[in-house]
Motif scaffolding. Structure first.
Motif, PDB file in Angstrom:
ATOM      1  N   GLU A  78      48.601  38.400  35.662  1.00 12.30           N
ATOM      2  CA  GLU A  78      49.407  38.019  34.509  1.00 12.30           C
ATOM      3  C   GLU A  78      48.956  36.680  33.935  1.00 12.30           C
ATOM      4  OE1 GLU A  78      53.287  38.064  36.147  1.00 12.30           O
ATOM      5  OE2 GLU A  78      53.325  40.241  36.418  1.00 12.30           O
ATOM      6  N   ALA A  79      48.736  35.690  34.791  1.00 14.12           N
ATOM      7  CA  ALA A  79      48.349  34.354  34.317  1.00 14.12           C
ATOM      8  C   ALA A  79      46.977  34.372  33.656  1.00 14.12           C
ATOM      9  CB  ALA A  79      48.367  33.363  35.479  1.00 14.12           C
ATOM     10  N   LYS A  80      46.056  35.148  34.217  1.00 10.87           N
ATOM     11  CA  LYS A  80      44.695  35.219  33.695  1.00 10.87           C
ATOM     12  C   LYS A  80      44.523  36.222  32.556  1.00 10.87           C
ATOM     13  CE  LYS A  80      41.217  35.549  36.484  1.00 10.87           C
ATOM     14  NZ  LYS A  80      40.295  34.518  35.933  1.00 10.87           N
ATOM     15  N   GLU A  81      45.520  37.109  32.382  1.00 11.97           N
ATOM     16  CA  GLU A  81      45.377  38.249  31.475  1.00 11.97           C
ATOM     17  C   GLU A  81      44.159  39.087  31.902  1.00 11.97           C
ATOM     18  OE1 GLU A  81      45.420  36.972  27.394  1.00 11.97           O
ATOM     19  OE2 GLU A  81      46.941  35.461  27.787  1.00 11.97           O
ATOM     20  N   ARG A  82      44.043  39.290  33.180  1.00 10.67           N
ATOM     21  CA  ARG A  82      42.908  39.994  33.771  1.00 10.67           C
ATOM     22  C   ARG A  82      43.225  41.483  33.878  1.00 10.67           C
ATOM     23  NH1 ARG A  82      38.998  38.069  37.896  1.00 10.67           N
ATOM     24  NH2 ARG A  82      38.210  39.810  39.147  1.00 10.67           N
ATOM     25  N   PRO A  83      42.292  42.358  33.515  1.00  8.70           N
ATOM     26  CA  PRO A  83      42.541  43.801  33.646  1.00  8.70           C
ATOM     27  C   PRO A  83      42.614  44.216  35.110  1.00  8.70           C
ATOM     28  CG  PRO A  83      40.270  43.397  32.984  1.00  8.70           C
ATOM     29  CD  PRO A  83      40.973  42.079  32.912  1.00  8.70           C
ATOM     30  N   ARG A  84      43.464  45.189  35.414  1.00  6.67           N
ATOM     31  CA  ARG A  84      43.697  45.586  36.796  1.00  6.67           C
ATOM     32  C   ARG A  84      42.499  46.317  37.411  1.00  6.67           C
ATOM     33  NH1 ARG A  84      49.197  45.501  38.413  1.00  6.67           N
ATOM     34  NH2 ARG A  84      50.205  43.845  37.206  1.00  6.67           N
ATOM     35  N   PHE A  85      41.534  46.753  36.589  1.00  2.00           N
ATOM     36  CA  PHE A  85      40.386  47.469  37.154  1.00  2.00           C
ATOM     37  C   PHE A  85      39.341  46.523  37.747  1.00  2.00           C
ATOM     38  CE2 PHE A  85      39.388  47.096  32.553  1.00  2.00           C
ATOM     39  CZ  PHE A  85      38.245  46.329  32.626  1.00  2.00           C
ATOM     40  N   ASP A  86      39.544  45.219  37.597  1.00  2.00           N
ATOM     41  CA  ASP A  86      38.575  44.234  38.095  1.00  2.00           C
ATOM     42  C   ASP A  86      39.064  43.686  39.437  1.00  2.00           C
ATOM     43  OD1 ASP A  86      36.276  42.759  38.022  1.00  2.00           O
ATOM     44  OD2 ASP A  86      37.033  41.228  36.659  1.00  2.00           O
ATOM     45  N   PRO A  87      38.392  44.018  40.554  1.00  5.00           N
ATOM     46  CA  PRO A  87      38.880  43.601  41.871  1.00  5.00           C
ATOM     47  C   PRO A  87      38.764  42.100  42.095  1.00  5.00           C
ATOM     48  CG  PRO A  87      36.723  44.655  42.062  1.00  5.00           C
ATOM     49  CD  PRO A  87      37.167  44.829  40.640  1.00  5.00           C
ATOM     50  N   LEU A  88      39.468  41.614  43.118  1.00  5.11           N
ATOM     51  CA  LEU A  88      39.516  40.197  43.447  1.00  5.11           C
ATOM     52  C   LEU A  88      38.778  39.909  44.747  1.00  5.11           C
ATOM     53  CD1 LEU A  88      43.320  39.570  42.787  1.00  5.11           C
ATOM     54  CD2 LEU A  88      41.425  39.359  41.155  1.00  5.11           C
ATOM     55  N   ILE A  89      38.360  38.662  44.903  1.00  3.39           N
ATOM     56  CA  ILE A  89      37.781  38.213  46.171  1.00  3.39           C
ATOM     57  C   ILE A  89      38.903  37.684  47.058  1.00  3.39           C
ATOM     58  CG2 ILE A  89      36.269  36.508  47.270  1.00  3.39           C
ATOM     59  CD1 ILE A  89      34.466  36.674  44.822  1.00  3.39           C
ATOM     60  N   VAL A  90      38.864  38.051  48.325  1.00  2.00           N
ATOM     61  CA  VAL A  90      39.835  37.579  49.312  1.00  2.00           C
ATOM     62  C   VAL A  90      39.180  36.487  50.152  1.00  2.00           C
ATOM     63  CG1 VAL A  90      41.217  38.205  51.314  1.00  2.00           C
ATOM     64  CG2 VAL A  90      41.057  39.773  49.364  1.00  2.00           C
ATOM     65  N   HIS A  91      39.837  35.328  50.217  1.00  2.00           N
ATOM     66  CA  HIS A  91      39.336  34.176  50.968  1.00  2.00           C
ATOM     67  C   HIS A  91      40.069  34.099  52.303  1.00  2.00           C
ATOM     68  CE1 HIS A  91      38.208  33.421  46.839  1.00  2.00           C
ATOM     69  NE2 HIS A  91      37.435  32.440  47.201  1.00  2.00           N
ATOM     70  N   LEU A  92      39.306  33.991  53.364  1.00  2.00           N
ATOM     71  CA  LEU A  92      39.856  34.107  54.717  1.00  2.00           C
ATOM     72  C   LEU A  92      40.113  32.751  55.359  1.00  2.00           C
ATOM     73  CD1 LEU A  92      37.358  36.839  55.945  1.00  2.00           C
ATOM     74  CD2 LEU A  92      39.679  37.206  55.092  1.00  2.00           C
ATOM     75  N   PRO A  93      41.155  32.653  56.201  1.00  2.00           N
ATOM     76  CA  PRO A  93      41.387  31.415  56.937  1.00  2.00           C
ATOM     77  C   PRO A  93      40.490  31.283  58.163  1.00  2.00           C
ATOM     78  CG  PRO A  93      43.131  32.988  57.414  1.00  2.00           C
ATOM     79  CD  PRO A  93      42.271  33.615  56.356  1.00  2.00           C
ATOM     80  N   ASN A  94      40.077  32.425  58.741  1.00  2.00           N
ATOM     81  CA  ASN A  94      39.263  32.410  59.953  1.00  2.00           C
ATOM     82  C   ASN A  94      38.666  33.801  60.177  1.00  2.00           C
ATOM     83  OD1 ASN A  94      41.385  33.996  61.325  1.00  2.00           O
ATOM     84  ND2 ASN A  94      42.523  32.057  61.296  1.00  2.00           N
ATOM     85  N   ARG A  95      37.804  33.925  61.193  1.00  2.00           N
ATOM     86  CA  ARG A  95      37.144  35.187  61.479  1.00  2.00           C
ATOM     87  C   ARG A  95      38.108  36.234  62.020  1.00  2.00           C
ATOM     88  NH1 ARG A  95      31.627  35.147  62.677  1.00  2.00           N
ATOM     89  NH2 ARG A  95      31.984  37.307  63.334  1.00  2.00           N
ATOM     90  N   GLU A  96      39.167  35.789  62.708  1.00  2.00           N
ATOM     91  CA  GLU A  96      40.123  36.744  63.272  1.00  2.00           C
ATOM     92  C   GLU A  96      40.810  37.551  62.162  1.00  2.00           C
ATOM     93  OE1 GLU A  96      39.902  33.542  64.209  1.00  2.00           O
ATOM     94  OE2 GLU A  96      38.960  33.946  66.159  1.00  2.00           O
ATOM     95  N   VAL A  97      41.142  36.897  61.077  1.00  2.00           N
ATOM     96  CA  VAL A  97      41.801  37.590  59.962  1.00  2.00           C
ATOM     97  C   VAL A  97      40.850  38.582  59.306  1.00  2.00           C
ATOM     98  CG1 VAL A  97      42.875  37.262  57.693  1.00  2.00           C
ATOM     99  CG2 VAL A  97      43.477  35.748  59.579  1.00  2.00           C
ATOM    100  N   LEU A  98      39.545  38.306  59.340  1.00  2.00           N
ATOM    101  CA  LEU A  98      38.575  39.264  58.810  1.00  2.00           C
ATOM    102  C   LEU A  98      38.760  40.626  59.463  1.00  2.00           C
ATOM    103  CD1 LEU A  98      36.017  40.122  57.256  1.00  2.00           C
ATOM    104  CD2 LEU A  98      34.672  39.152  59.146  1.00  2.00           C
ATOM    105  N   ASP A  99      38.894  40.656  60.772  1.00  2.00           N
ATOM    106  CA  ASP A  99      39.047  41.926  61.487  1.00  2.00           C
ATOM    107  C   ASP A  99      40.356  42.635  61.146  1.00  2.00           C
ATOM    108  OD1 ASP A  99      36.602  41.566  62.776  1.00  2.00           O
ATOM    109  OD2 ASP A  99      37.518  40.455  64.433  1.00  2.00           O
ATOM    110  N   GLU A 100      41.349  41.885  60.684  1.00  2.00           N
ATOM    111  CA  GLU A 100      42.633  42.482  60.323  1.00  2.00           C
ATOM    112  C   GLU A 100      42.590  43.181  58.968  1.00  2.00           C
ATOM    113  OE1 GLU A 100      45.551  39.424  60.470  1.00  2.00           O
ATOM    114  OE2 GLU A 100      45.108  38.869  62.558  1.00  2.00           O
ATOM    115  N   ILE A 101      41.687  42.745  58.080  1.00  2.00           N
ATOM    116  CA  ILE A 101      41.702  43.299  56.729  1.00  2.00           C
ATOM    117  C   ILE A 101      40.465  44.128  56.398  1.00  2.00           C
ATOM    118  CG2 ILE A 101      43.102  41.359  55.939  1.00  2.00           C
ATOM    119  CD1 ILE A 101      40.646  40.418  54.341  1.00  2.00           C
TER     120      ILE A 101
END
Length: 369
Positions: A78-101
Motif C-alpha cells: 500500500e505505501a509503495k503502490e507496488r503491484p502484488r505480482f512482484d515478490p519481496l525479499i525476506v531478510h533473515l535474523p540468523n541461519r536458524e530462521v532460514l531453515d524455518e522458512i
C-alpha cells in the motif's frame, strides 16, 4: 497517518520545503538518528505491532514489515503502490530462521551463503508454507538474504523474525540511499524512518538461483558474476516475461524526468530549446587532473559547449564502486532540476558496472510522468 515528528523536517514537507508529492497524505514520518537506542527501540515496537518501518541496509533503504504477518506485509504494498505480482525479499535474523522458512537443497547455495552472508546476495529457494503468499506473489519460492548493515541487524536480531523489505520508495521510482530520500518518497505514508546515513553500495542486492547446478543471475548487483565463478558455472537469465524474483520488470528505478542512455556523452548534440542534464561516468579527460577545481572546470566547459544545464559525474576517478554508491543520489539530484531530459552515459561493464548499466537501462524504459 498521525505520527511523531522528531526531526527538523516539518509535517507534510520535504527537505526542500515543498509540499509532499501527495497532498491527500496529511501525516508525516518521524525521522530518528540510528546511532541512538531510541531509534532501534521505536522500530522494534512498531514492527512487533504489525507496522512498516524504513530501515537502512548496505544496499539501499528498505521498507520493512514482519514477513510472516500478511496484514503487515500488505502495508508495504500500500505505501509503495507496488503491484502484488512482484515478490519481496525476506531478510533473515540468523541461519536458524532460514531453515524455518526455506529449503536449501543445493550445496552450491550453501557455499554461497557461507561466503556472502551477511551481505548483498539474495538467493531464491523453495519456501515452506509458513511464508505467506503475499510475500512471494503466490510462487513456491522465496527470495532470502541476510543484511550486513549493523542497524538493520540489531533490529532484526532483536525481533528474531524475518523481515520483508523491498526498497523504501514508491514503486518504479529511484531507490533511496539516504533517510531523506525515503522521506521525500513516503512522507505521510509510513510511521517511522531510521536514518543510518548513506547506503554503502547504493544499488540493490544481486539475486541468484541454482538451476541444475548452474548459478543463474536474475538481477545484477554489488556481487558481480566474476565473483561467483569459483562456486560454479554462472549465466545471466534473460527474462522470458515471467516474474520469478524482485527487480525483473523492464521498467524500474526511474526518475520522473525522461532518461536516455548513450555510449559516449562527450560528442552528444543536445536538442535546441530543451533543458538537458547529463550523468557522466567520470570527469571528462583533458580538463585537468581529478580534483575539486578540475571538476568545476569540466562541468562549466560541458555546460557551455554542449548546453547541459546540469551535470553530474558518478566518479571523479572512474571508480565503479563509487559510481554505484552515487548513482541513485545523482539521478535524484538531476530529477529536481526541472529538466526536459536526462542523458546518462554507460559505464564499463566489468564488475559492478554491469549492475549500474542494468539500472540505467531499466530507468530509460520509462516515459516521463
Amino acid at each position: 497517518m498521525k505520527t511523531e515528528i522528531v526531526s527538523a523536517v516539518r509535517a507534510g514537507q520535504t527537505s526542500s520545503g515543498n509540499q509532499a508529492d501527495d497532498p491527500n497524505q496529511t501525516g508525516a514520518a518521524a525521522v530518528v538518528r540510528a546511532d541512538s537506542s531510541e531509534a532501534c527501540a521505536k522500530a522494534i515496537k512498531l514492527l512487533r505491532e504489525g507496522e512498516v518501518v524504513a530501515l537502512p541496509t548496505e544496499t539501499v533503504y528498505g521498507l520493512a514489515a514482519d514477513a510472516l504477518n500478511p496484514d503487515a506485509v500488505a502495508k508495504i504494498f500500500e505505501a509503495k503502490e507496488r503491484p502484488r505480482f512482484d515478490p519481496l525479499i525476506v531478510h533473515l535474523p540468523n541461519r536458524e530462521v532460514l531453515d524455518e522458512i526455506a529449503i536449501v537443497e543445493s550445496p552450491i547455495a550453501l557455499r554461497l551463503i557461507e561466503k556472502f552472508w551477511p551481505g548483498p546476495l539474495t538467493i531464491i529457494l523453495r519456501k515452506h508454507d509458513v511464508v505467506p503468499d503475499i510475500v512471494t506473489a503466490g510462487l513456491d519460492t522465496v527470495a532470502v538474504r541476510m543484511s550486513a548493515h549493523p542497524v538493520f541487524r540489531e533490529i532484526v536480531s532483536a525481533l528474531n523474525r524475518p523481515l520483508a523489505a523491498p526498497s523504501a520508495n514508491r514503486f518504479g521510482r529511484v531507490s533511496p540511499t539516504t533517510g531523506q530520500h525515503v522521506l521525500d518518497e513516503l512522507n505521510g505514508r509510513i510511521p517511522l524512518i531510521i536514518d543510518g546515513g548513506a547506503a554503502e553500495h547504493g544499488i540493490e542486492s544481486t539475486i541468484v538461483r541454482i538451476v541444475d547446478g548452474v548459478i543463474e543471475v536474475l538481477r545484477r548487483g554489488p556481487i558481480p558474476e566474476e565473483t561467483l565463478h569459483p562456486f560454479g558455472e554462472v549465466r545471466e537469465r534473460i527474462s522470458a516475461g515471467v516474474i520469478i524474483a524482485p527487480g525483473q520488470l523492464p521498467t524500474h528505478y526511474a526518475p520522473k524526468t525522461r532518461l536516455t542512455l548513450v555510449d559516449d556523452l562527450k560528442n552528444l548534440s543536445t536538442p535546441n530549446g530543451k533543458r538537458v542534464g547529463a550523468l557522466f561516468f567520470r570527469c571528462v579527460a583533458g580538463v585537468g587532473e581529478p580534483g575539486p577545481r578540475s571538476a568545476t572546470a569540466a562541468i562549466g566547459a560541458l555546460c557551455e559547449v554542449q548546453n547541459f544545464v546540469a551535470v553530474r559525474h558518478l566518479s571523479q576517478s572512474g571508480n565503479l564502486r563509487e559510481a554505484a554508491a552515487n548513482l541513485f543520489r545523482m539521478l535524484r539530484e538531476l530529477d529536481v532540476e526541472n529538466l526536459d531530459l536526462i542523458v546518462a552515459e554507460r559505464v564499463p561493464e566489468q564488475g559492478i558496472g554491469g549492475a549500474i548499466n542494468d539500472r540505467l537501462e531499466r530507468a530509460s524504459n520509462r516515459r516521463a510522468d
